[in-house]
Design an enzyme around this catalytic site. Structure first.
Site, PDB file in Angstrom:
ATOM      1  N   ALA A  39       0.906  -1.511  -0.066  1.00  0.00           N
ATOM      2  CA  ALA A  39      -0.111  -0.475  -0.166  1.00  0.00           C
ATOM      3  C   ALA A  39       0.725   1.511   0.111  1.00  0.00           C
ATOM      4  CB  ALA A  39      -0.600   0.436   0.979  1.00  0.00           C
ATOM      5  N   PRO A  40      -0.237   2.306  -0.108  1.00  0.00           N
ATOM      6  CA  PRO A  40       1.348   3.628  -0.620  1.00  0.00           C
ATOM      7  C   PRO A  40       1.314   4.207   0.846  1.00  0.00           C
ATOM      8  CG  PRO A  40      -0.277   3.899  -2.382  1.00  0.00           C
ATOM      9  CD  PRO A  40      -0.987   2.174  -1.145  1.00  0.00           C
ATOM     10  N   ARG A  41       0.819   3.969   1.837  1.00  0.00           N
ATOM     11  CA  ARG A  41       1.637   4.529   2.700  1.00  0.00           C
ATOM     12  C   ARG A  41       2.876   3.587   3.367  1.00  0.00           C
ATOM     13  NH1 ARG A  41      -3.727   1.370   3.483  1.00  0.00           N
ATOM     14  NH2 ARG A  41      -3.232  -0.103   5.221  1.00  0.00           N
ATOM     15  N   TYR A  42       3.031   2.366   3.036  1.00  0.00           N
ATOM     16  CA  TYR A  42       4.343   1.417   3.509  1.00  0.00           C
ATOM     17  C   TYR A  42       5.336   1.576   2.487  1.00  0.00           C
ATOM     18  CZ  TYR A  42      -0.038  -0.396   5.708  1.00  0.00           C
ATOM     19  OH  TYR A  42      -0.594  -0.597   6.665  1.00  0.00           O
ATOM     20  N   ILE A  43       5.740   2.372   1.452  1.00  0.00           N
ATOM     21  CA  ILE A  43       6.307   1.809   0.601  1.00  0.00           C
ATOM     22  C   ILE A  43       6.678   4.086   0.123  1.00  0.00           C
ATOM     23  CG2 ILE A  43       6.477   0.148  -0.267  1.00  0.00           C
ATOM     24  CD1 ILE A  43       4.664   1.758  -2.912  1.00  0.00           C
TER      25      ILE A  43
END
Length: 877
Positions: A127-131
């Site tokens: 997910a974008p919040r993790y990368i």
């Protein structure tokens, strides 16, 4: 419903309405045309197709612009970048996030951190919040130059965004692009980073160039029909498949547009349909692809490799289509022209940057010169008695005039205002010498920039060379370019179905399981059938097909097989003479009956045999007692009969009725040994005369294969054979001809010579020592090879080269023997020289039987007759 509550529908007219209250009907046809065109234009220009100027689609351009705005050298959460991009992109976060992941996976513009997915396995990104992400050094160097960028308002008018990024590199060709719009699509295949730079340099030097795709997944590509990346072209891409051992294949690279999951699924589906036979598949893919395919016992690895290409995603066909946006219009263009346009634009951007840099340097030089004049000549004292601002400006202007004749432009009021802003502290610490050094340094910079502008092409070439030097390492070509051979599906398909026939009733098919078994077949095979009445037919395999009563022979048919020879004796009509003929079958129409006799009613086949290698047997012919005939038995050798077309009449056997025909002696092949060539371009064997002639092969002849790793083996030559990349020798194997080799033994660190014969023709063996540093230097199959040893200098002394006759140096020993030490001195190089003269024993080659075309009926017809004693006499009609 009461009349009080009734309301007329908008756009309709009703009786009783006043004329001014009536509304006209509006047709939507015109609006639909406008709306559709507007929508189509929007999708083409703003979503699906990249711009020729920078190679970006709008969402990609906005992502890169946002990354630049957020750039502080540290990683940013992708979710933050997506949110920032939404200020410019009027769509949801999902489309922006997906587009950003695609850019990041290409490993060129974005420096990624975290799980960004895997193009090899098809796994998605986290997910974008993790990368996290930040601009790569390459992107910072080639993508941005605000002073030469044309800006426009964002969709809501709150921000400025670039119309195009000033990309100074053929980015579109490096990354590739794919998109589907309304009424058109685009597919630009990715190309190699270093090759694009080399090609751009060739464009600047007015030299010819060619560029071909290079895929991040590797694989092997056939670009013979690339068509410069335009409509109508095709690129065939194959996985890299090799044989690990006799029962295991390994896939180490996959075709572009596939992943290991989809590839394995396609293999499993082909296995379920019976096209190939697989025991087990292991996917060990991590950083590199490794798919192990375990085969059941008895399955040919070579045929399975071809079957993987024919029936699975191990071979894919890509259709490039070069379409870009140029001047707000779709523009269909080839990759060569794309590169030229990009290169010319890079030169223009570099020129504009140099011109801006020159203006800035000249402006700096102008003000530094003014500042020196202002302080050195103490012009600032002239304003002490001035009471108005206009007076101050006028006083400075008058004070400067005597000293400004060498300036390159006139002094403006803005210049004077800047002089008044100089602090007293700076004036008090002003160093004339340092000021002069700065001015001279600027003059050097100005001259360099002017020189670069005058030699802008040379400057651009150096720019590209610098890019390659800084960023080209590790970006070598991944996809091997090679011409492919065309695989015939019928030759590699797994024959997993059984074919049966009912001779009397005349049926043939896979559903007749209670009847006579014919052969194993597949659902794409053809079957050839011969009937007792002399008719022949070729038909497709089916569950049950009627071909004609009284079948005498049926087999799976190969239309390209010209070595299978049919021997036949038939009676012409009910009581006519008997004829003998030999023929092959090729070029027939499916489901058409062919009469192999002369067409006389009542004709019958008396004897028939099918011979895969042109064998010619001897038969006993027993005659009926008719009239005064004395000898009722004669022998017929089919080797005396020429091979002709299937429509030929044949040679007369006898005019007397035949009682029966018996096989007396099995025959040997009457065909000339098969000539086999090796085509180095596609790395395959063929019988079509392509490549290097390996020799003439009889059924028991074999090929000798030697690899650089020191492995040697012999194989039966088959057209489906695949060869390892490390193969260094391929020739017809002569069993009594020794193999000579010089190799370096890694354990003893010495060079050894050995000569040996192949002891086990069915086994692959290693003839050098198995130490990891052992290495094969030279190998020869000449009878009397000669090698030259070049020694290294020792303490400045160069020893003379040594010439070694390997035949006299060592006798022929076993393949596992260590051999004799070549020399104790340090060796620099070993060369193979011309061998000593030797006359090899000649092979006996049987005469080739003549095979005539089926339409050639002008040859003489030999008649076989019996004399009174029953002896055979040959005569010409």
């Amino acid at each position: 419903m009461s009349e009080d509550n009734f309301e007329p529908i908008e756009g309709e007219q009703y009786e009783g309405d006043a004329p001014e209250q009536q509304e006209t009907i509006t047709k939507v046809t015109g609006m639909y045309k406008d709306w559709f065109l507007d929508y189509a234009s929007y999708v083409i220009l703003e979503r699906a197709v990249p711009a020729i100027e920078d190679g970006f689609k709008p969402v990609q351009r906005r992502i890169m612009h946002s990354l630049k705005e957020l750039d502080d050298g540290r990683y940013n959460k992708v979710a933050n970048v997506v949110g920032h991009t939404m200020q410019y992109h009027p769509h949801g976060d999902a489309s922006i996030g997906d587009a950003m992941v695609q850019i990041g996976q290409k490993d060129l513009l974005i420096d990624t951190q975290g799980n960004w997915g895997n193009i090899l396995t098809g796994d998605g990104a986290a997910a974008p919040r993790y990368i996290e992400a930040r601009l790569s050094k390459f992107a910072l160097e080639v993508l941005y130059s605000p002073k030469v960028t044309t800006w426009q308002l964002s969709y809501d008018g709150r921000k400025n965004e670039p119309v195009n990024l000033p990309v100074k590199f053929p980015l579109l060709l490096a990354q590739g692009a794919e998109g589907i719009a309304v009424g058109l699509s685009t597919k630009v295949l990715p190309h190699n980073f270093n090759e694009l730079i080399d090609a751009s340099i060739k464009v600047l030097k007015n030299k010819p160039f060619t560029i071909y795709p290079d895929f991040p997944t590797g694989g092997v590509a056939d670009i013979s029909n690339y068509n410069d990346g335009m409509r109508g072209g095709r690129v065939r891409v194959r996985a890299k498949v090799s044989q690990l051992d006799k029962s295991t294949l390994v896939i180490t690279q996959i075709p572009f547009s596939t992943n290991t999951s989809s590839l394995i699924d396609s293999i499993l589906k082909a296995n379920e349909k019976g096209k190939i036979k697989v025991k087990k598949i292991e996917d060990n893919t991590a950083a590199d692809v490794e798919i192990l395919i375990h085969l059941p016992p008895g399955v040919s690895p070579d045929k399975t490799i071809d079957a993987l290409f024919a029936f699975t995603a191990c071979e894919t066909s890509l259709a490039p289509l070069g379409c870009v946006i140029d001047g707000h219009k779709p523009y269909f263009v080839g990759v060569s022209e794309m590169l030229r346009i990009s290169t010319r634009r890079t030169v223009d951007l570099l020129k504009r940057e140099l011109e801006i840099q020159l203006d800035e340097f000249e402006e700096q030089w102008h003000f530094l010169s003014l500042e020196r004049i202002f302080i050195e000549n103490r012009i600032y004292r002239l304003i002490e008695e001035e009471e108005t601002w206009e007076g101050v400006i006028r006083a400075i202007d008058e004070g400067l005039k005597p000293f400004t004749t060498h300036l390159k432009r006139a002094v403006t009021e803005e210049d004077i205002v800047r002089l008044t802003e100089i602090r007293i502290k700076r004036i008090s610490k002003f160093d004339i010498d340092k000021a002069q050094e700065k001015i001279e340094a600027l003059e050097g910079e100005i001259e360099q920039v002017k020189y670069n502008l005058e030699h802008i092409i040379d400057f651009a070439i150096k720019y590209f060379q610098n890019l390659k030097e800084k960023y080209g390492k590790g970006r070598e070509r991944k996809t091997e370019l090679r011409s492919f051979d065309n695989i015939e599906a019928t030759k590699v398909v797994l024959r997993n179905t059984k074919l049966y026939m009912n001779r009397e009733e005349g049926f043939i098919g896979t559903g007749l399981k209670k009847d006579e078994y014919v052969a194993d077949c597949s659902d794409i095979d053809d079957v050839i059938v011969f009937l007792r009445d002399g008719n022949m037919m070729v038909t497709k395999v089916d569950v049950k097909t009627f071909v004609g009563k009284d079948i005498i022979h049926a087999a799976v048919f190969d239309k390209n097989d010209k070595r299978t020879i049919y021997n036949m004796i038939y009676r012409d009509g009910k009581s006519g003479p008997s004829y003998v003929k030999r023929f092959n079958v090729s070029g027939v129409t499916r489901d058409k009956l062919y009469d192999l006799t002369q067409g006389t009613k009542g004709s019958q086949v008396l004897y028939f045999s099918a011979n895969p290698n042109g064998e010619a047997e001897v038969v006993n012919i027993l005659l009926r007692q008719v009239g005064s005939i004395k000898k009722l038995k004669l022998d017929l050798d089919f080797a005396t009969i020429s091979i002709k077309g299937r429509a030929s009449r044949g040679n007369t056997v006898t005019k007397y009725p035949i009682k029966r025909i018996e096989l007396k002696e099995k025959g040997i092949s009457t065909l000339k040994p098969r000539r086999i060539w090796f085509d180095d371009t596609v790395q395959r064997l063929n019988v079509d005369g392509r490549g290097e002639l390996l020799g003439e092969f009889r059924p028991n002849d074999r090929l000798l294969i030697i690899n650089q790793s020191g492995k040697v083996k012999t194989i039966v030559p088959e057209i489906t054979t695949h060869f390892d990349e490390g193969m260094i020798m391929l020739e017809k194997w002569v069993p009594k001809k020794p193999v000579s080799a010089i190799y370096f033994d890694g354990e003893k660190e010495r060079y050894y010579v050995k000569r040996f014969l192949i002891e086990n023709e069915n086994k692959e063996e290693v003839f050098i020592t198995e130490h990891e540093k052992s290495q094969l230097e030279i190998v020869s199959t000449d009878y009397r090879p000669v090698a030259e040893i070049v020694f290294s200098k020792v303490k400045g002394v160069q020893k003379e080269n040594l010439v070694v006759d390997l035949e006299n140096f060592i006798a022929v020993k076993g393949i596992k023997a260590l051999g004799n030490q070549l020399t104790a001195d340090k060796v620099k190089q070993i060369n193979l020289l011309e061998p000593l003269p030797y006359e090899a024993p000649e092979e006996e080659v049987p005469e080739e039987m003549e095979v005539k075309d089926e339409t050639d009926l002008t040859d003489e017809n030999t008649t076989i007759t019996l004399d009174e004693d029953g002896q055979i006499t040959l005569s010409l009609d």
